[in-house]
Motif scaffolding. Structure first.
Motif, PDB file in Angstrom:
ATOM      1  N   VAL A   3       3.802  30.418  28.096  1.00 35.42           N
ATOM      2  CA  VAL A   3       4.233  31.815  28.025  1.00 35.42           C
ATOM      3  C   VAL A   3       5.759  31.856  28.019  1.00 35.42           C
ATOM      4  CG1 VAL A   3       4.017  34.114  29.020  1.00 35.42           C
ATOM      5  CG2 VAL A   3       2.193  32.431  29.385  1.00 35.42           C
ATOM      6  N   ASP A   4       6.343  32.193  26.866  1.00 36.87           N
ATOM      7  CA  ASP A   4       7.804  32.232  26.736  1.00 36.87           C
ATOM      8  C   ASP A   4       8.143  33.131  25.556  1.00 36.87           C
ATOM      9  OD1 ASP A   4      10.634  31.503  26.198  1.00 36.87           O
ATOM     10  OD2 ASP A   4      10.240  29.888  27.629  1.00 36.87           O
ATOM     11  N   ASP A   5       9.171  33.974  25.707  1.00 36.68           N
ATOM     12  CA  ASP A   5       9.531  34.881  24.614  1.00 36.68           C
ATOM     13  C   ASP A   5      10.450  34.230  23.578  1.00 36.68           C
ATOM     14  OD1 ASP A   5      11.797  34.758  26.136  1.00 36.68           O
ATOM     15  OD2 ASP A   5      11.991  36.911  26.466  1.00 36.68           O
ATOM     16  N   GLU A   6      10.797  32.956  23.787  1.00 34.28           N
ATOM     17  CA  GLU A   6      11.570  32.220  22.793  1.00 34.28           C
ATOM     18  C   GLU A   6      10.610  31.390  21.939  1.00 34.28           C
ATOM     19  OE1 GLU A   6      15.308  30.361  24.002  1.00 34.28           O
ATOM     20  OE2 GLU A   6      15.009  31.219  26.001  1.00 34.28           O
ATOM     21  N   GLU A   7      10.499  31.755  20.679  1.00 34.65           N
ATOM     22  CA  GLU A   7       9.523  31.115  19.792  1.00 34.65           C
ATOM     23  C   GLU A   7       9.741  29.613  19.670  1.00 34.65           C
ATOM     24  OE1 GLU A   7       7.918  31.519  15.158  1.00 34.65           O
ATOM     25  OE2 GLU A   7       9.352  32.973  15.981  1.00 34.65           O
ATOM     26  N   ASP A  63       7.700  31.115  31.563  1.00 35.94           N
ATOM     27  CA  ASP A  63       9.109  31.507  31.614  1.00 35.94           C
ATOM     28  C   ASP A  63       9.250  32.683  32.581  1.00 35.94           C
ATOM     29  OD1 ASP A  63      11.825  31.728  30.984  1.00 35.94           O
ATOM     30  OD2 ASP A  63      11.446  33.052  29.283  1.00 35.94           O
ATOM     31  N   ILE A  64      10.451  32.861  33.123  1.00 37.13           N
ATOM     32  CA  ILE A  64      10.669  33.951  34.077  1.00 37.13           C
ATOM     33  C   ILE A  64      11.308  35.160  33.418  1.00 37.13           C
ATOM     34  CG2 ILE A  64      12.030  34.664  36.091  1.00 37.13           C
ATOM     35  CD1 ILE A  64      11.484  31.964  37.311  1.00 37.13           C
ATOM     36  N   MET A  65      12.393  34.941  32.681  1.00 38.50           N
ATOM     37  CA  MET A  65      13.146  36.067  32.117  1.00 38.50           C
ATOM     38  C   MET A  65      12.562  36.484  30.776  1.00 38.50           C
ATOM     39  SD  MET A  65      17.116  35.247  33.088  1.00 38.50           S
ATOM     40  CE  MET A  65      17.177  33.754  32.094  1.00 38.50           C
ATOM     41  N   MET A  66      11.668  37.490  30.820  1.00 45.16           N
ATOM     42  CA  MET A  66      11.071  38.039  29.615  1.00 45.16           C
ATOM     43  C   MET A  66      11.127  39.559  29.688  1.00 45.16           C
ATOM     44  SD  MET A  66       7.713  35.609  28.993  1.00 45.16           S
ATOM     45  CE  MET A  66       7.089  35.774  30.678  1.00 45.16           C
ATOM     46  N   ASP A  67      11.170  40.198  28.522  1.00 40.25           N
ATOM     47  CA  ASP A  67      11.126  41.664  28.491  1.00 40.25           C
ATOM     48  C   ASP A  67       9.775  42.141  29.004  1.00 40.25           C
ATOM     49  OD1 ASP A  67      13.653  41.805  27.426  1.00 40.25           O
ATOM     50  OD2 ASP A  67      12.959  41.850  25.345  1.00 40.25           O
ATOM     51  N   GLY A  68       9.766  43.348  29.541  1.00 36.49           N
ATOM     52  CA  GLY A  68       8.507  43.867  30.069  1.00 36.49           C
ATOM     53  C   GLY A  68       8.202  43.228  31.415  1.00 36.49           C
ATOM     54  N   ALA A 127      15.728  29.281  32.825  1.00 38.96           N
ATOM     55  CA  ALA A 127      17.170  29.026  32.842  1.00 38.96           C
ATOM     56  C   ALA A 127      17.770  29.378  34.195  1.00 38.96           C
ATOM     57  CB  ALA A 127      17.860  29.833  31.746  1.00 38.96           C
ATOM     58  N   LEU A 128      17.033  30.103  35.023  1.00 43.19           N
ATOM     59  CA  LEU A 128      17.484  30.398  36.384  1.00 43.19           C
ATOM     60  C   LEU A 128      17.289  29.146  37.223  1.00 43.19           C
ATOM     61  CD1 LEU A 128      15.786  33.902  36.790  1.00 43.19           C
ATOM     62  CD2 LEU A 128      18.157  33.426  36.168  1.00 43.19           C
ATOM     63  N   ASP A 129      18.388  28.564  37.693  1.00 40.91           N
ATOM     64  CA  ASP A 129      18.267  27.235  38.301  1.00 40.91           C
ATOM     65  C   ASP A 129      18.927  27.115  39.674  1.00 40.91           C
ATOM     66  OD1 ASP A 129      20.867  27.438  37.524  1.00 40.91           O
ATOM     67  OD2 ASP A 129      20.909  25.613  36.304  1.00 40.91           O
ATOM     68  N   THR A 130      19.246  28.250  40.323  1.00 43.71           N
ATOM     69  CA  THR A 130      19.804  28.165  41.664  1.00 43.71           C
ATOM     70  C   THR A 130      18.677  27.881  42.665  1.00 43.71           C
ATOM     71  OG1 THR A 130      19.538  30.508  42.214  1.00 43.71           O
ATOM     72  CG2 THR A 130      21.542  29.868  41.010  1.00 43.71           C
ATOM     73  N   GLU A 131      19.069  27.482  43.858  1.00 39.92           N
ATOM     74  CA  GLU A 131      18.077  27.213  44.890  1.00 39.92           C
ATOM     75  C   GLU A 131      17.252  28.463  45.198  1.00 39.92           C
ATOM     76  OE1 GLU A 131      17.940  25.054  49.248  1.00 39.92           O
ATOM     77  OE2 GLU A 131      19.621  26.395  48.816  1.00 39.92           O
ATOM     78  N   PRO A 133      13.907  23.618  35.562  1.00 35.25           N
ATOM     79  CA  PRO A 133      15.032  24.372  35.004  1.00 35.25           C
ATOM     80  C   PRO A 133      15.239  24.054  33.521  1.00 35.25           C
ATOM     81  CG  PRO A 133      15.651  23.232  37.045  1.00 35.25           C
ATOM     82  CD  PRO A 133      14.349  22.652  36.586  1.00 35.25           C
ATOM     83  N   LYS A 134      15.724  25.068  32.772  1.00 33.20           N
ATOM     84  CA  LYS A 134      16.149  24.860  31.388  1.00 33.20           C
ATOM     85  C   LYS A 134      17.623  24.512  31.369  1.00 33.20           C
ATOM     86  CE  LYS A 134      13.006  28.320  29.317  1.00 33.20           C
ATOM     87  NZ  LYS A 134      12.942  29.588  28.561  1.00 33.20           N
TER      88      LYS A 134
END
Length: 250
Positions: free
Chosen positions: A13-17, A57-62, A87-91, A107-108
């Motif tokens: 599940v990722d909004d980047e094709e 993935d975490i950061m997706m629209d909706g 891409a969110l990679d902080t602790e 992480p990405k």
């Protein structure tokens, strides 16, 4: 593992094709059966089929990946393993992923070899060492059961091919967004938050039009007629109880 890899079904599940294609190709080359979804809303439809693992993935629209994981765990009672790829990679980000029910966090940008290794590790842990912890059939059935019953899953209502995002004021039919007016959206959300409850025209006017003056009961009928038309066959679920009012019958 005793089971062959081809028996394991994975949903990416990722909004980047491009990322979906890369992961799908490499996982298939490794022997897994893989599907992809470009949004959490699409994933909610696809997960009615059994999957052994989600790469999310975490950061997706909706609906975000974190919210989807929370819905699966808390609302649908699903134990399907989840690996977040973000891409969110902080602790704090990583801990948030685990707190929402994640089984691992990558992480990405990522290494494909690392993804394959972590996928194998999670599947081994869940299905070999503790097979009763992650029954894919149960997870799929629970999601489908909630959708059939028309229950509200927190910030989203999902029933068959209709998805309503309450906070984002977005409606999807067959994964396609339907554009509604503000009043149409508010009527639909009112009924979706209270499925099978009958609302009189006066109730709807009070909730949607509030203190607006010179609004006739007939206005409700006109807006609902337009709403039914816009959401296609799903409009049949908006039922007029003669003498009482309207309800979203699911």
């Amino acid at each position: 593992m005793e089971n062959k890899l081809e028996k394991f079904r994975i949903l990416v599940v990722d909004d980047e094709e491009d990322i979906c294609e890369i992961l799908k190709y490499n996982l298939q080359q490794a022997g897994y059966v893989v599907d992809a979804a470009s949004s959490s809303e699409e994933a909610l439809f696809k997960i009615k089929n059994p999957y052994h693992l989600l790469l999310l993935d975490i950061m997706m629209d909706g609906i975000s990946g974190l919210k989807l994981a929370q819905l699966l765990r808390e609302e649908y009672g699903s134990n399907v393993p989840i690996i977040f790829i973000s891409a969110l990679d902080t602790e704090a980000d990583i801990l948030s992923g685990f707190n929402r029910g994640g089984d691992d966090y990558i992480p990405k940008p990522f290494s494909v070899k690392e993804v394959l290794a972590r996928v194998n590790a999670v599947l081994t842990r869940c299905y070999s060492n503790n097979p009763d912890n992650c029954k894919v059939e149960d997870s799929a059935e629970k999601v489908e059961k909630v959708e059939r019953s028309g229950e509200s899953g927190g910030d989203v209502f999902s029933h068959k091919n209709l998805v309503i995002e309450f906070d984002n004021k977005r409606v999807f039919v067959d994964d396609v967004e339907v554009v509604l007016t503000k009043k149409e959206n508010e009527i639909l959300i009112l009924m979706a938050k209270n499925p099978n409850k009958i609302f009189s025209r006066e109730d709807i006017l009070a909730h949607v039009w509030k203190e607006e003056s010179f609004v006739l009961d007939r206005t409700v009928d006109v807006h609902i007629a337009r709403l039914r038309k816009k959401i296609g066959k799903c409009g049949d679920w908006i039922v007029n109880r003669s003498g009482y009012g309207y309800s979203l019958h699911v």
